[in-house]
Design an enzyme around this catalytic site. Structure first.
Site, mmCIF file in Angstrom:
data_model
loop_
_atom_site.group_PDB
_atom_site.id
_atom_site.type_symbol
_atom_site.label_atom_id
_atom_site.label_comp_id
_atom_site.label_asym_id
_atom_site.label_seq_id
_atom_site.Cartn_x
_atom_site.Cartn_y
_atom_site.Cartn_z
ATOM 1 N N LYS A 164 -10.468 -3.178 -3.574
ATOM 2 C CA LYS A 164 -11.608 -2.073 -3.635
ATOM 3 C C LYS A 164 -10.638 -0.976 -4.302
ATOM 4 C CE LYS A 164 -13.526 -2.441 0.897
ATOM 5 N NZ LYS A 164 -12.423 -2.870 1.742
ATOM 6 N N LYS A 208 0.768 -1.147 0.074
ATOM 7 C CA LYS A 208 0.023 -0.151 -0.142
ATOM 8 C C LYS A 208 0.860 1.278 -0.114
ATOM 9 C CE LYS A 208 -4.336 -1.661 1.336
ATOM 10 N NZ LYS A 208 -5.493 -1.636 2.143
ATOM 11 N N LYS A 222 -4.978 -9.808 -6.550
ATOM 12 C CA LYS A 222 -6.378 -10.300 -5.947
ATOM 13 C C LYS A 222 -7.400 -8.940 -6.147
ATOM 14 C CE LYS A 222 -6.098 -7.674 -1.216
ATOM 15 N NZ LYS A 222 -7.068 -7.414 -0.216
HETATM 16 N N1 AQP Z 1 -9.890 -10.588 -3.167
HETATM 17 C C1 AQP Z 1 -10.314 -11.014 -2.107
HETATM 18 N N2 AQP Z 1 -10.459 -12.404 -1.828
HETATM 19 C C2 AQP Z 1 -10.891 -12.754 -0.810
HETATM 20 N N3 AQP Z 1 -10.927 -12.153 0.532
HETATM 21 C C3 AQP Z 1 -10.875 -10.898 0.289
HETATM 22 N N4 AQP Z 1 -10.727 -10.015 1.221
HETATM 23 C C4 AQP Z 1 -10.305 -8.711 0.658
HETATM 24 N N5 AQP Z 1 -10.140 -8.891 -0.549
HETATM 25 C C5 AQP Z 1 -10.422 -10.388 -0.907
HETATM 26 C C6 AQP Z 1 -11.094 -10.133 2.451
HETATM 27 O O1 AQP Z 1 -12.402 -9.131 2.850
HETATM 28 C C7 AQP Z 1 -12.201 -8.803 4.331
HETATM 29 C C8 AQP Z 1 -12.151 -7.385 4.470
HETATM 30 O O2 AQP Z 1 -11.216 -6.617 3.724
HETATM 31 P P1 AQP Z 1 -10.661 -5.034 4.134
HETATM 32 O O3 AQP Z 1 -11.535 -4.489 3.189
HETATM 33 O O4 AQP Z 1 -10.818 -4.756 5.456
HETATM 34 O O5 AQP Z 1 -9.413 -5.276 3.483
HETATM 35 P P2 AQP Z 1 -8.569 -5.184 2.472
HETATM 36 O O6 AQP Z 1 -8.249 -6.505 2.217
HETATM 37 O O7 AQP Z 1 -7.711 -4.227 2.284
HETATM 38 O O8 AQP Z 1 -9.652 -4.983 1.130
HETATM 39 P P3 AQP Z 1 -9.642 -4.635 -0.341
HETATM 40 O O9 AQP Z 1 -10.838 -4.718 -0.825
HETATM 41 O O10 AQP Z 1 -8.071 -5.301 -0.808
HETATM 42 O O11 AQP Z 1 -9.099 -3.153 -0.071
HETATM 43 P P4 AQP Z 1 -7.914 -2.546 -0.454
HETATM 44 O O12 AQP Z 1 -7.923 -2.315 -2.196
HETATM 45 O O13 AQP Z 1 -8.013 -1.020 0.053
HETATM 46 O O14 AQP Z 1 -6.721 -3.146 -0.141
HETATM 47 C C9 AQP Z 1 -10.893 -9.474 4.928
HETATM 48 O O15 AQP Z 1 -11.180 -10.675 5.647
HETATM 49 C C10 AQP Z 1 -10.155 -9.708 3.497
HETATM 50 O O16 AQP Z 1 -9.267 -10.923 3.874
#
Ligand code: AQP
Length: 339
Positions: free
Chosen positions: A204, A118, A201
């Protein structure tokens, strides 16, 4: 020292930092709802304090927090059965996080891959909060003495750090106070990949909207994104082995398996030999069938934001009843004078 046996308790959270996507649903929300119905105490949280580790427009953050709460409820989380709340309404999370800032070592946090991903090349300009994020996450979990945390594969390293913090705290103070939490990473879709690139992966923050299916996409958008999803020219194999070097094909099969509550083997025994031109419409139909009711329900709930706020306040009150005595005991162990 006699070992304390901790009552099973589930905690997990999601950041209100953008639109919920299929990865969040399959890796987290769907599994949260399953855990709720297994007779264990469950706490689910919109981690707004985590979201502001990168810039959030205040009005958007409020909307995203309420929309996320709607997403939880529409995915099957029942606020009467689970404690559903936003993190900032339970100040004990941040208070315990400070203690953990003093337990965790710089070297441990320096190894966290999420921070490296990040912060990227702009490390010097990243917020201190982004670096210390895993300590707050450990506090989110341990302020409830949670024993199990359902998460996607990407969060495994953070749960390992939570275990390290609990172990060091218990060791340093000579107590058996914090449980050594287990990550629960199960199912066919613990790591849903981008629809545009099978090595990344689904996330968001991916700049391409075509890389993810969001929970508010309508049937046309879902169909378009799946139709355009990157694949290869081969037909689908009948055995899991045949997906080995085919990240994009594997991703779509995993998604199909998770949405249909089947194993990958079961799916391949049905679709092996089919071309993507045949498989993709099947996936569109399944995805629309499963996601449309959730998105409709989210829309309905979002029409009454005051009711969402009431649900979150009530959930926070119940969560504080668990968190406050654990924080008090932590302060006592650490040696803070209490009036
Ligand atoms: N691609 C994924 N596959 C399976 N599980 C996922 N999670 C996130 N992406 C995937 C799971 O969703 C939960 C919440 O995630 P979060 O929003 O708190 O954090 P994150 O991992 O930072 O989500 P994003 O979408 O990937 O956000 P950005 O783009 O900001 O990094 C967690 O249980 C995570 O494992």
């Amino acid at each position: 020292m006699t070992e304390v046996v901790h009552t099973p308790r589930v905690f997990s959270g999601i950041q209100p930092s953008g639109d919920l996507h299929l990865g969040n649903y399959l890796g987290a929300l769907k599994r949260f709802a399953e855990a709720q119905d297994q007779g264990i105490e469950t706490l689910y949280c919109m981690v707004d304090l985590h979201a502001i580790t990168v810039w959030q427009n205040p009005a958007d953050l409020k909307r995203a927090t309420r929309e996320l709460a709607a997403g939880f409820i529409a995915s099957g989380i029942d606020p009467e059965k689970s404690m559903l709340f936003n993190q900032s309404q339970v100040p004990e999370h941040a208070q315990l996080a400070w203690i953990f800032n003093c337990v965790a070592r710089m070297g441990w946090l320096n190894r966290m891959t999420q921070f490296k991903d990040k912060a990227g090349k702009n490390r010097e300009n990243a917020s201190v909060g982004l670096f210390a994020y895993p300590n707050l996450m450990a506090a989110d979990i341990l302020i409830y003495h949670a024993t199990h945390v359902p998460v996607g594969e990407d969060q495994k390293q953070h749960i390992e750090l939570t275990r390290d913090i609990a172990t060091k705290f218990n060791h340093d103070y000579g107590v058996d106070f914090f449980p050594i939490t287990e990550p629960v990473i199960e199912g066919a879709a613990t790591r849903v990949m981008s629809l545009r690139d099978g090595s990344k992966k689904m996330s968001k923050s991916d700049p391409s909207d075509m890389s993810r299916i969001t929970m508010t996409d309508d049937a046309d958008a879902i169909a378009k994104k799946i139709r355009k999803a990157k694949t290869d020219p081969e037909a689908l194999p009948s055995e899991v082995e045949g997906l080995k070097e085919r990240a994009e094909a594997r991703n779509l099969v995993n998604i199909y398996a998770a949405l249909s509550d089947n194993t990958v083997d079961q799916v391949l025994s049905d679709v092996g030999g089919k071309q993507f031109s045949e498989f993709k419409p099947m996936l569109v139909e399944l995805a629309v069938d499963k996601l449309a009711p959730i998105s409709t329900e989210m829309g309905r709930l979002m029409q009454d934001p005051a009711e969402i706020d009431r649900i979150l306040a009530k959930g926070a009150q119940k969560a504080r009843a668990i968190a406050a005595p654990i924080l008090d005991q932590t302060y006592e162990i650490v040696g803070m004078v209490r009036g």
